[in-house]
Structure formats: C-alpha cells, structure tokens
Design an enzyme around this catalytic site. Structure first.
Site: not given
Length: 384
Positions: A159, A310, A338, A348, A351
């Site tokens: 785009e 992610h 996610d 947890s 990350k």
C-alpha cells in the site's frame, strides 16, 4: 387474609418485630445504621504520590503541549496515552552511559561511546494503517531515523508503494460491498481503493521482479523479504514512501508474511510469466532475531496486532524480553488471540522483561499515534 411477606420469606409483621427499636427499623441508630456505615465507610489516606485527576482547562487558551500533557491525568484511555508517551520517551532517552559498567562486560566503550549507544526501537504496523493517513506519520519516523527496525504486513509494504502510483480515497463504512464490486472499488473500512491502483502496481512491480530474478541467475543474489522491500524502496524513488526512506537510511523492513496481499498475487502471477524467483524466509528470521539479541536495550512500538505484533515480540524473546513496550490496538484478550493479548501475557512468555513497565492503549491508532509522536519523537527532533 395471610400477612404479606418480605423477600426473605418473613412476614412484614415478623420483620418489624425483629428490627431494632421496633417500627420496622426506621431509626438511623437502629436498622439504618448498617446502611449508614456501609455508605459512609471511612477511607484510608491517599499517598502523597497519588495522581489527581484533572483535565485541560480551555480558559488557559489553546496550549497544545499542555493539552497533550493533560491526557496523563484525565483517566481512562487518555491516561493510557499519557503513559505510552512516557514509555516511548524512556526508550528514546536511554543511553548505555546511564548504566554502570558491568563486571562481565567484554567490549570496552569510552564514555563518549557509551553515551552514543541507544535503545534499539522496533516499530510494527498493519496494512490498514498504511492505507490510512498514518502512513505519513510512519514515513516521518523512518525518514528521520527515529526507529531502527520495522516489521510490516504485506499490505503495509504494497500500500505504501501503491500510494506513490495512485491515491486512496475517503468513503464510508456503510457502502454496500456488491455495488462497490460492480464499480471496481475496494473498501478498507471507510477508505476506497480503485482496482486500477492494483493494475498500476502490477505494471510497475513486474519489471522489478524480472530484474531480481535475473540477478539471482547471473549474480547469485540471495533474496529475502527484507531485501525485496529494500529493492522496492530503491526503485520507487519517491520521498513520500516509507520503503524509499528505509532504503535511503538502511533501516530494514521485515515482512514474514510477504505473500499475504497484492504483492503475493504479483509473485504468483510472476511464476507463470517468468518462473524461478526464490525468496528465503529463514535468512530474515535470523536477521530480525539478531537485531534483538545483540541490542543493549530494546523497545517495541506495535500498532495493531497479528503477525507483526508477534514477530517483534518473538524476536525479543531471544534476549529474554524487550525493556520497553507500547501496544496500540482495539483487540481484547478474551478470545485468547495474540492480537488482543495484554503486555502481561508477553511477560509470561519472556517477550517483555518482568521489570518493564509496558503500556497498552485500547484505541484506534489513527487517532492516538499522531498525538504520541507529537509528544515524543517530533518534539525531541524539532527541539534539536
């Protein structure tokens, strides 16, 4: 006639008889005393550090910096925006010289060199945001080297290029799909993209793909998604483009789902007219992970969700988590996706670091992110 009963099953006469002072417990010092205690329960003293809620007073006139600063004390998502501004400013301001020299540090830096080592900032965004006017805000960040690593969806790449060839227009969320299809108009929310734009993109990109295939055959060029985008930015040669400035400033744009969009359509068509182009995903996963692994500090700014969210977070897992993080999206966590997950879920997984202070803003990024950039990157850049 039977006596009327209360909701507990006792007759009204029984309830009155059991109430203190009789008369159905009408005395404040009797039956209503419990209600009084419940309503006027004493409070603990608020700590001196407690933030008082106070919004902007327009009697002060139009002071836009003060208006933006007041978001932090306005409550709800306005305060989340204020917290996001503070978190991004921490990313920008951090220098290695802020930290003591570690006993196990193997690389020697002079004090001047330590002052030059900054937090590596990852920026991720989804395709719809590039279709919107947020493209110009993102381009500004890349143009002025204010972010270090970019992760985009396929639409976030194509785009950007397509807008150099033809414009996107404002429409409406309520326009009927069947009618738009008959007119060759594609709807992205309340935006309209004429199908001719994608025809122009095909005409433009096919010779570039031919060129890349020829280099692969004659020079042994090993193409990856980030190298493909680098070449697209070079060939578009348009300063309105994000990819152009990423090429000029050597800022990598990673796209793990490069084929999931019009660019994927073009690659598919290219396999029929001139087959053989190979694009290596594995080399890019090593590259983006190494961007995180070898950084002294990392910050994540993620606009939207899905694969771009992610991909950045997982790269930071390789270093036991990002030091700073800001999410801006409208996703909710209750379906386990996610995209909607709060930063604490990423903690947890390793990350985001456990000691970090990440922020999630539940809002449309097209509304919020320009304000955030105004109070962070742009303010610091224009102050010199």
């Amino acid at each position: 006639m039977a006596s009327p009963t209360t909701t507990t099953g006792a007759t009204t006469s029984e309830a009155a008889a059991s109430a203190p002072n009789g008369a159905g417990g009408s005395s404040v010092s009797g039956g209503h005393g419990g209600a009084l205690d419940a309503v006027l329960k004493p409070s603990v003293a608020m700590p001196a550090s407690a933030v008082r809620i106070q919004g902007y007073d327009f009697n002060r006139g139009l002071d836009y910096p003060a208006l933006l600063a007041s978001l932090a004390t306005s409550g709800f998502q306005a305060s989340a925006v204020g917290q996001a501004i503070a978190e991004i400013n921490r990313m920008i301001d951090w220098r290695l010289s802020d930290e003591p020299v570690a006993e196990d540090e193997t690389t020697y830096f002079t004090p001047e060199e330590r002052a030059g080592v900054r937090c590596k900032i990852f920026l991720g965004y989804t395709s719809n945001l590039v279709s919107s006017g947020l493209r110009e805000v993102i381009r500004y960040l890349v143009e002025h080297k204010l972010v270090d690593v970019v992760v985009a969806s396929a639409g976030g790449v194509e785009e950007d290029i397509i807008k150099c060839l033809a414009p996107t227009f404002l429409g409406s969320f309520s326009l009927p799909g069947a009618e738009l299809r008959s007119r060759g108009l594609n709807r992205i929310g309340n935006l309209l993209v004429p199908n001719d734009n994608y025809c122009r993109f095909e005409d433009w990109v096919m010779p570039v793909l031919d060129e890349m295939l020829e280099e692969q055959k004659t020079q042994g060029t090993h193409w990856t998604p980030s190298k493909v985008i680098h070449r697209l930015g070079e060939r578009i040669n348009d300063p309105s483009s994000i990819a152009y400035w990423a090429y000029k400033n050597n800022i990598p744009i990673y796209c793990p789902a490069l084929t999931d969009g019009s660019l994927g359509d073009m690659l598919y068509f290219h396999t029929f007219r001139n087959p053989g182009l190979v694009i290596d995903l594995v080399a890019d996963i090593r590259s983006v992970n190494d961007q995180a692994v070898f950084a002294r500090k990392t910050g994540m700014i993620i606009l939207g969700g899905g694969v771009i969210k992610h991909h950045i977070a997982n790269a930071n897992l390789m270093r036991n988590g990002a030091d700073y993080a800001v999410y801006i999206n409208t996703g909710q966590e209750f379906d386990g996706s996610d995209s909607g997950a709060r930063p604490d879920e990423a903690v947890s997984w390793g990350k985001i670091r456990a000691a970090a202070h990440p922020v999630k803003v539940y809002a449309d990024a097209t509304v919020v992110f320009p304000l955030v950039v105004a109070e962070t990157f742009a303010k610091k850049l224009h102050k010199g």
